[in-house]
Design a protein around this motif. Structure first.
Motif, mmCIF file in Angstrom:
data_model
loop_
_atom_site.group_PDB
_atom_site.id
_atom_site.type_symbol
_atom_site.label_atom_id
_atom_site.label_comp_id
_atom_site.label_asym_id
_atom_site.label_seq_id
_atom_site.Cartn_x
_atom_site.Cartn_y
_atom_site.Cartn_z
ATOM 1 N N CYS A 238 0.297 0.655 8.388
ATOM 2 C CA CYS A 238 0.205 -0.140 7.155
ATOM 3 C C CYS A 238 -0.621 0.571 6.094
ATOM 4 C CB CYS A 238 -0.352 -1.531 7.445
ATOM 5 S SG CYS A 238 0.562 -2.428 8.720
ATOM 6 N N VAL A 239 -0.375 1.875 5.966
ATOM 7 C CA VAL A 239 -1.034 2.695 4.942
ATOM 8 C C VAL A 239 0.019 3.071 3.906
ATOM 9 C CG1 VAL A 239 -2.271 4.842 4.477
ATOM 10 C CG2 VAL A 239 -2.698 3.583 6.618
ATOM 11 N N PRO A 240 -0.062 2.524 2.682
ATOM 12 C CA PRO A 240 1.000 2.768 1.699
ATOM 13 C C PRO A 240 1.276 4.244 1.430
ATOM 14 C CG PRO A 240 -0.406 0.969 0.966
ATOM 15 C CD PRO A 240 -1.069 1.559 2.179
ATOM 16 N N ALA A 241 0.252 5.087 1.521
ATOM 17 C CA ALA A 241 0.430 6.509 1.219
ATOM 18 C C ALA A 241 1.337 7.223 2.220
ATOM 19 C CB ALA A 241 -0.935 7.201 1.182
ATOM 20 N N LEU A 242 1.612 6.591 3.358
ATOM 21 C CA LEU A 242 2.449 7.229 4.370
ATOM 22 C C LEU A 242 3.940 7.068 4.097
ATOM 23 C CD1 LEU A 242 0.556 6.204 7.641
ATOM 24 C CD2 LEU A 242 0.600 8.462 6.577
ATOM 25 N N LEU A 243 4.320 6.194 3.168
ATOM 26 C CA LEU A 243 5.742 5.920 2.962
ATOM 27 C C LEU A 243 6.550 7.168 2.594
ATOM 28 C CD1 LEU A 243 8.071 3.923 2.926
ATOM 29 C CD2 LEU A 243 7.473 3.360 0.567
ATOM 30 N N PRO A 244 6.099 8.027 1.687
ATOM 31 C CA PRO A 244 6.900 9.223 1.380
ATOM 32 C C PRO A 244 7.180 10.078 2.609
ATOM 33 C CG PRO A 244 5.217 8.903 -0.297
ATOM 34 C CD PRO A 244 4.909 7.942 0.808
ATOM 35 N N GLN A 245 6.193 10.198 3.500
ATOM 36 C CA GLN A 245 6.400 10.968 4.718
ATOM 37 C C GLN A 245 7.438 10.301 5.616
ATOM 38 O OE1 GLN A 245 3.078 11.149 7.528
ATOM 39 N NE2 GLN A 245 3.501 13.316 7.882
ATOM 40 N N GLY A 260 2.870 -4.026 6.532
ATOM 41 C CA GLY A 260 1.569 -4.171 5.882
ATOM 42 C C GLY A 260 1.570 -5.070 4.663
ATOM 43 N N PHE A 261 0.408 -5.696 4.406
ATOM 44 C CA PHE A 261 0.213 -6.534 3.226
ATOM 45 C C PHE A 261 -0.617 -5.824 2.161
ATOM 46 C CE2 PHE A 261 1.642 -10.142 5.724
ATOM 47 C CZ PHE A 261 2.189 -10.978 4.763
ATOM 48 N N ASN A 262 -0.825 -4.533 2.306
ATOM 49 C CA ASN A 262 -1.657 -3.793 1.362
ATOM 50 C C ASN A 262 -1.022 -3.816 -0.032
ATOM 51 O OD1 ASN A 262 -3.061 -1.706 -0.085
ATOM 52 N ND2 ASN A 262 -3.700 -0.861 1.875
ATOM 53 N N PRO A 263 -1.765 -4.263 -1.057
ATOM 54 C CA PRO A 263 -1.182 -4.361 -2.399
ATOM 55 C C PRO A 263 -1.116 -3.034 -3.149
ATOM 56 C CG PRO A 263 -3.441 -5.114 -2.463
ATOM 57 C CD PRO A 263 -3.138 -4.815 -1.020
ATOM 58 N N THR A 264 -1.662 -1.966 -2.554
ATOM 59 C CA THR A 264 -1.637 -0.666 -3.222
ATOM 60 C C THR A 264 -0.201 -0.159 -3.347
ATOM 61 O OG1 THR A 264 -3.779 -0.140 -2.248
ATOM 62 C CG2 THR A 264 -2.509 1.704 -3.136
#
Length: 340
Positions: A238-245, A260-264
């Motif tokens: 649930c880490v938004p920065a991982l989506l591109p990978q 994830g519920f992270n709004p970032t």
């Protein structure tokens, strides 16, 4: 009776409250066991936008029926039960198309209304599930996290022979691992940045594990799949920065399940999605998955107690919260014994 109440962010204690009465259409449950979830920690920290304080938290619990309200059939005093925390209206668009877990008027026990961290709790009769033979009250308290795993895997629609990559080996990642194996997915890779969690993933049947900081995950996936990519990716980190990978590692026609519920905001490269015709699915709570999970537990294909790292008394719960806050690497699932 005793209850664990969160009065405001970072303001919580075990307190005395009145015993509730079984309202019409509801059942009074004497709670035996309840699990502490990451969502409970978010409420304690004030990071849950849905909760209203004061709140008795807890949405993973099981116990014995102590009283039955007017109009309730098929449930008797003394029945061993677990509780699906999802309460839906039954009338809105999501409910009408069979998606009550995203009901427009959704309520969650332990979030919108008082939950299982109390000695007795009132719940809607429709949310009560009887325990099959061989499933104990301690194991039944963990049906809910496995229902999360069942839901995201169902949303990803596995095909025979699909490989699965799980980001994150916390409790949800491990439940996805166990559920995937129970459903017949054989090749499962798990990645995390905590060695102890990766050790647990291997113990629970991961085909291989990768360390998110020491290993080149993309290179490993490419080598494993001869450059084709992974059909199924579950984001339990649930880490938004991982989506591109994830987009890069997904195979053509791959499915990515997001939890994830992270709004970032996440960077989404549309080219990756379109050229591979990827499917990105959100997964929230569970859509009537309790019967499936209970059946798998009863058959022995799921071992929920393998996740439990700590069994503590109700009075020890504040200390458990402190441990999860400051030393989360020491714990997997913390199970609280509230009654007998």
């Amino acid at each position: 009776m005793k209850a664990f109440q969160v009065s405001a962010p970072l303001n919580y204690r075990i307190t005395d409250i009145d015993v509730p009465q079984a309202a019409p259409g509801e059942v009074l449950v004497r709670v035996a066991f309840a699990g502490i979830c990451g969502s409970d920690m978010h409420i304690i920290h004030g990071d849950n936008a849905f909760v209203r304080f004061p709140r008795i938290t807890g949405h993973e619990f099981a116990g014995l029926v102590e009283a039955v309200g007017e109009g309730v059939d098929g449930i008797a005093i003394g029945d061993k039960v677990c509780i699906d925390p999802v309460i839906s209206c039954g009338h809105c668009y999501p409910c009408r198309i069979g998606r009550p877990n995203v009901c427009s008027a959704l309520e969650v026990i332990g979030v919108h209304r008082n939950g299982g961290f109390e000695e007795r709790v009132n719940v809607p009769a429709a949310n009560v599930h009887h325990l099959p033979e061989g499933v104990g009250l301690d194991a039944a308290a963990l049906v809910e996290p496995y229902s999360i795993a069942a839901n995201v895997l169902g949303r990803m629609q596995p095909h025979p022979g699909d490989r699965l990559l799980i980001f994150g080996a916390g409790v949800i990642g491990l439940t996805i691992l166990q559920m995937a194996r129970a459903l017949g997915i054989e090749d499962i890779t798990v990645t995390d940045v905590i060695d102890a969690r990766l050790d647990t993933a291997r113990e629970l049947g991961a085909s291989r594990t990768l360390h998110g900081q020491r290993d080149d995950i993309e290179a490993a996936v490419s080598e494993l799949t001869d450059g084709e990519g992974i059909p199924l990716i579950a984001d339990a980190a649930c880490v938004p920065a991982l989506l591109p990978q994830m987009l890069r590692m997904a195979s053509p026609a791959g499915r990515i399940g997001l939890l994830g519920f992270n709004p970032t905001p996440s960077d989404l490269v549309q080219l990756e999605v379109i050229k591979k015709e990827l499917t990105l699915v959100g997964s929230r709570l569970n859509n009537r998955k309790f019967p499936e999970v209970l059946e798998l537990m009863a058959s022995g294909r799921l071992d929920p107690l393998a996740l439990v790292s700590h069994r503590l008394s109700f009075d020890e719960m504040p200390g458990a919260i402190d441990m999860l806050d400051h030393h989360p690497e020491r714990a997997r699932k913390v199970l609280i014994q509230i009654g007998t």
